[in-house]
Design an enzyme around this catalytic site. Sequence first.
Site, mmCIF file in Angstrom:
data_model
loop_
_atom_site.group_PDB
_atom_site.id
_atom_site.type_symbol
_atom_site.label_atom_id
_atom_site.label_comp_id
_atom_site.label_asym_id
_atom_site.label_seq_id
_atom_site.Cartn_x
_atom_site.Cartn_y
_atom_site.Cartn_z
ATOM 1 N N ASP A 1 0.835 -1.210 0.000
ATOM 2 C CA ASP A 1 0.000 0.000 0.000
ATOM 3 C C ASP A 1 0.870 1.261 0.000
ATOM 4 O O ASP A 1 1.983 1.247 0.515
ATOM 5 C CB ASP A 1 -0.919 -0.020 1.232
ATOM 6 C CG ASP A 1 -2.098 0.918 1.072
ATOM 7 O OD1 ASP A 1 -2.338 1.413 -0.045
ATOM 8 O OD2 ASP A 1 -2.789 1.167 2.091
ATOM 9 N N ASN B 1 -10.985 -2.798 -5.428
ATOM 10 C CA ASN B 1 -10.263 -1.762 -6.177
ATOM 11 C C ASN B 1 -10.956 -1.355 -7.484
ATOM 12 O O ASN B 1 -10.582 -0.361 -8.111
ATOM 13 C CB ASN B 1 -8.812 -2.180 -6.461
ATOM 14 C CG ASN B 1 -7.903 -2.112 -5.242
ATOM 15 O OD1 ASN B 1 -6.980 -2.914 -5.080
ATOM 16 N ND2 ASN B 1 -8.149 -1.151 -4.353
HETATM 17 C C1 IPE Z 1 -5.348 -2.838 -0.278
HETATM 18 O O1 IPE Z 1 -5.047 -1.503 -0.374
HETATM 19 C C2 IPE Z 1 -5.308 -3.476 -1.640
HETATM 20 C C3 IPE Z 1 -3.993 -3.588 -2.240
HETATM 21 C C4 IPE Z 1 -2.859 -3.228 -1.702
HETATM 22 C C5 IPE Z 1 -3.983 -4.188 -3.555
HETATM 23 P P1 IPE Z 1 -6.191 -0.379 -0.524
HETATM 24 O O2 IPE Z 1 -5.462 0.915 -0.657
HETATM 25 O O3 IPE Z 1 -7.128 -0.748 -1.604
HETATM 26 O O4 IPE Z 1 -6.944 -0.503 0.865
HETATM 27 P P2 IPE Z 1 -7.854 0.553 1.638
HETATM 28 O O5 IPE Z 1 -8.869 1.043 0.660
HETATM 29 O O6 IPE Z 1 -6.970 1.649 2.116
HETATM 30 O O7 IPE Z 1 -8.446 -0.224 2.773
HETATM 31 C C1 IPE Z 2 -1.506 0.298 -3.388
HETATM 32 O O1 IPE Z 2 -1.331 1.667 -3.429
HETATM 33 C C2 IPE Z 2 -1.711 -0.275 -4.767
HETATM 34 C C3 IPE Z 2 -3.075 -0.748 -5.023
HETATM 35 C C4 IPE Z 2 -4.074 -0.724 -4.187
HETATM 36 C C5 IPE Z 2 -3.338 -1.287 -6.340
HETATM 37 P P1 IPE Z 2 -2.557 2.672 -3.410
HETATM 38 O O2 IPE Z 2 -2.940 2.981 -4.811
HETATM 39 O O3 IPE Z 2 -3.654 2.156 -2.558
HETATM 40 O O4 IPE Z 2 -1.869 3.934 -2.731
HETATM 41 P P2 IPE Z 2 -2.505 4.935 -1.682
HETATM 42 O O5 IPE Z 2 -3.090 4.131 -0.564
HETATM 43 O O6 IPE Z 2 -3.555 5.719 -2.411
HETATM 44 O O7 IPE Z 2 -1.347 5.774 -1.235
HETATM 45 MG MG MG Z 3 -4.110 2.350 -0.591
#
Ligand code: IPE
Ligand code: IPE
Ligand code: MG
Length: 225
Positions: free
Chosen positions: A13, A61
């Site tokens: 993340d 997602n």
């Molecule tokens: C979890 O991260 C999913 C992945 C890392 C693929 P998210 O960024 O989607 O999770 P939330 O929305 O903060 O819970």
């Molecule tokens: C994790 O990074 C990757 C995926 C969930 C695909 P994020 O895209 O969730 O990054 P933040 O949480 O917005 O920083």
């Molecule tokens: Mg995230």
Amino acid sequence: MTQGARHVAIIMDGNGRWAKKRLLPRVAGHKAGVEAVRTIVRAAGDMGLEALTLYAFSSENWKRPEEEVNDLMGLMKRFILSDLDEFAANDVKLKVIGNWRALAPDVVALIDNALERTSGNKRTTLAVALNYGAQDELVRAARAAAAGGAITAEAIEAHLDTADMPPLDLLIRTSGEVRLSNFLLWQSAYAELYFTDKLWPDFAPADLKAALDQFARRERRYGGL
Ligand code: IPE
Ligand code: IPE
Ligand code: MG
């Protein structure tokens, strides 16, 4: 005494925040995230892990803007294509968990090919969670268990996407968020949890090493004494 970790999972993340800090578009963060995946997969093999499970795209997602979803799918395809040789060189067996067969036909075909091409590799299993949600996985496993006649813990476990992997030892989440976001809910029942403020693109082999060192100092009791 705690043995060394065999199976580590990571909620990767913080790509978006990494990009934002640099005034870059979110996709730049995802690209940097793919580089971190490459480095960490190599390091995991070198550190003797049998299995590494990476959360790449959750079943939630899809709520993101279409452009970002397309960027993520494009990066995924390019990663699988460009790293097939690297998997062969490092003896990495690819596995994909989640409802990935529901993805676009070209992605499914690419994955099918990569699974087949790496099926004989033995050193490390890299499980990529794609269109993965633990609640969805548990519903599918419970249905399959029921079809087999008995909804027992053993039967559910045998139908999880991770059924042929070693038990989950350590679950890492980057970016400072302290939640599981529908990842490996069953498998984390007795996994050790490790949270770091590092954003995923900044997560380096030394950070994995630090997590494994801390894991080695933890005492696992599984409800016993
Ligand atoms: C979890 O991260 C999913 C992945 C890392 C693929 P998210 O960024 O989607 O999770 P939330 O929305 O903060 O819970
Ligand atoms: C994790 O990074 C990757 C995926 C969930 C695909 P994020 O895209 O969730 O990054 P933040 O949480 O917005 O920083
Ligand atoms: Mg995230």
